[in-house]
Design a protein around this motif. Structure first.
Motif, mmCIF file in Angstrom:
data_model
loop_
_atom_site.group_PDB
_atom_site.id
_atom_site.type_symbol
_atom_site.label_atom_id
_atom_site.label_comp_id
_atom_site.label_asym_id
_atom_site.label_seq_id
_atom_site.Cartn_x
_atom_site.Cartn_y
_atom_site.Cartn_z
ATOM 1 N N GLY A 83 0.916 -1.303 -0.082
ATOM 2 C CA GLY A 83 0.150 -0.070 -0.275
ATOM 3 C C GLY A 83 0.722 1.296 -0.058
ATOM 4 O O GLY A 83 0.435 2.236 -0.638
ATOM 5 N N ASN A 140 2.094 1.761 -3.453
ATOM 6 C CA ASN A 140 1.161 2.459 -4.278
ATOM 7 C C ASN A 140 1.004 3.844 -4.122
ATOM 8 O O ASN A 140 0.636 4.597 -4.957
ATOM 9 N N GLY A 173 1.237 6.940 -6.299
ATOM 10 C CA GLY A 173 -0.153 7.564 -6.607
ATOM 11 C C GLY A 173 -0.044 9.082 -5.925
ATOM 12 O O GLY A 173 0.314 10.025 -6.623
ATOM 13 N N LYS A 204 5.390 3.489 -11.511
ATOM 14 C CA LYS A 204 5.235 2.192 -11.414
ATOM 15 C C LYS A 204 5.239 1.659 -12.882
ATOM 16 O O LYS A 204 4.353 1.976 -13.626
ATOM 17 N N GLN A 229 0.930 -6.840 -13.334
ATOM 18 C CA GLN A 229 0.605 -7.554 -12.220
ATOM 19 C C GLN A 229 1.544 -8.770 -11.797
ATOM 20 O O GLN A 229 2.066 -9.404 -12.660
ATOM 21 N N TYR A 244 9.629 -0.556 -10.289
ATOM 22 C CA TYR A 244 9.416 0.905 -9.572
ATOM 23 C C TYR A 244 10.698 1.557 -9.848
ATOM 24 O O TYR A 244 11.780 1.134 -9.936
#
Ligand SMILES: Nc1ncnc2c1ncn2[C@@H]1O[C@H](COP(=O)(O)OP(=O)(O)OP(=O)(O)O)[C@@H](O)[C@H]1O
Ligand SMILES: [Mg+2]
Length: 392
Positions: A340, A343, A347, A355, A359, A364
């Motif tokens: 998280g 992300n 984000g 990123k 999947q 990164y």
């Protein structure tokens, strides 16, 4: 000490310029080769402008060499007008009447040739052809990536193609931040053969060491090998930090009456270097790691990202972060515990990471490479990592 190191301004003098022999030779070779033009690309802050400036000065003896900085809002016409503005020609105007001296006028080529307001690739070709009759011409366009104008890539490709086809002794050098040529010049395929591609990687430890020892030599100072290796390690291939840390470490030695830089000088230099880092980097760090919750690990996760083993283009995987983070926190950590965080960094926290991939195979990378050494230095300062780590 001030002139021995140059943490922010690009270098244009040969004596402060370290390494980059391979890239400089490639650049000069391509300039010499008829019909070749050049794209010089690499990450932010690796030394592209310095290489362009030093090479341009070197070429200045035999060629007419001009450098232009592109800006957001520029077009093909505006950047070429700026280039031609820099080139002036002297013409003799014979005054009428016996005994009067001939007058000389110096005019920019724009005025002398009475070029129109809007320059097309054809105007550029004609002007360069004229200029190149006397000597070779080299025009550098730095920060090419800043130009947002949609037509500019095609127009540059057109100009390169006609110059190359007609064997004009003029070389266009496109310089900018990019991972590859197509990111910088989208229409490069049509001129593939006419474009020499020069990639600027991060600087090697050897090159970074040279920056330190050369700079210190100018002030007759020396440095312990372990202090030197701390500086190059912290720099992560980015010369800005090498200049900054070496400068601050040298000042620390001088303030204690020494002419040799020791490892402890580097420790002090880290604190002053983070204080002197651009505000934009510092605020990026703050906004990406800030949390109102006391027990959070944003700083540790970002630090683990900055320390995680990466490939030569700076990409790293979550598994690499897991290992580094486990060491930092002194306990075994699993990916779901910080996925998280990653992300969020890609984000709404910054974003500071980009990123890539699909999947389960995500990679990164730091969006701004200059943030990475800063994160490590803040980690040292806040004692999230032991100083001994620098000597491993
Ligand atoms: N070969 C070199 N030797 C010594 N110092 C260097 C060298 N190359 C770059 N530097 C130093 O590194 C810093 C960054 O260099 P420069 O501005 O040339 O990089 P850049 O790639 O053009 O950066 P940007 O992507 O932000 O335009 C400057 O402080 C400059 O003095
Ligand atoms: Mg630059």
């Amino acid at each position: 000490m001030k002139s021995a190191f140059s943490p922010t301004a690009p270098i244009s003098q040969r004596d402060l310029f370290a390494g980059r022999t391979e890239q400089m030779i490639a650049l000069i070779d391509a300039v010499d080769e008829a019909g070749q033009h050049i794209v010089l690309f690499g990450e932010r802050g690796v030394g592209k402008t310095s290489l362009a400036a030093v090479t341009s000065n070197m070429l200045g003896g035999s060629a007419l060499s001009v450098r232009v900085n592109c800006q957001n809002g520029d077009t093909f016409s505006t950047v070429w007008k700026r280039a031609f503005q820099e080139i002036s020609i002297t013409s003799q105007v014979d005054s009428a009447g016996f005994g009067s001296n001939p007058r000389q006028t110096v005019q920019s080529i724009l005025v002398a040739l009475d070029l129109p307001d809007e320059l097309s690739p054809d105007h550029v070709r004609a002007t360069l052809t004229l200029l190149a009759r006397d000597r070779a011409v080299v025009v550098f366009f730095d920060e090419f990536d800043r130009m947002q104008d949609g037509a500019v890539h095609g127009q540059f490709a057109d100009a390169i193609k006609t110059l190359s086809d007609q064997g004009v002794r003029a070389t266009i050098v496109i310089v900018g931040v990019a991972d590859n040529v197509s990111d910088l010049v989208s229409e490069h395929a049509s001129v593939e053969r006419a474009l020499a591609q020069i990639n600027m990687p991060r600087m090697s430890v050897g090159e970074l060491s040279l920056i330190v020892t050369r700079g210190l030599e100018t002030t007759e100072m020396t440095i312990d090998p372990s202090a030197l290796s701390r500086i190059t390690k912290l720099s992560q291939g980015l010369p800005h930090y090498t200049h900054l840390l070496a400068q601050q470490a040298a000042l620390s030695a001088v303030s204690e009456g020494r002419d040799n830089v020791e490892p402890d000088d580097v420790r002090g230099a880290v604190v002053r270097a983070t204080e002197r880092t651009q505000e934009s980097i510092a605020s990026l760090y703050y906004s990406s790691t800030y949390s109102a919750r006391e027990k959070n690990i944003y700083k540790e996760v970002l630090l683990a990202c900055a320390l995680a083993p990466a490939d030569d283009r700076g990409f790293f995987a979550a598994t690499a972060v897991r290992e580094t983070l486990s060491k930092l926190l002194n306990r075994k950590v699993e990916i779901p515990q910080f996925a998280g965080h990653l992300n969020a960094f890609a984000g709404d926290r910054g974003p500071v990471l980009r990123k890539f991939g699909a999947q389960r195979k995500f990679r990164y990378r730091f969006i701004n490479p200059l943030l990475q050494p800063y994160v490590v230095m803040r980690g040292l300062e806040d004692e999230l990592i032991p100083a001994s780590m620098l000597d491993e």
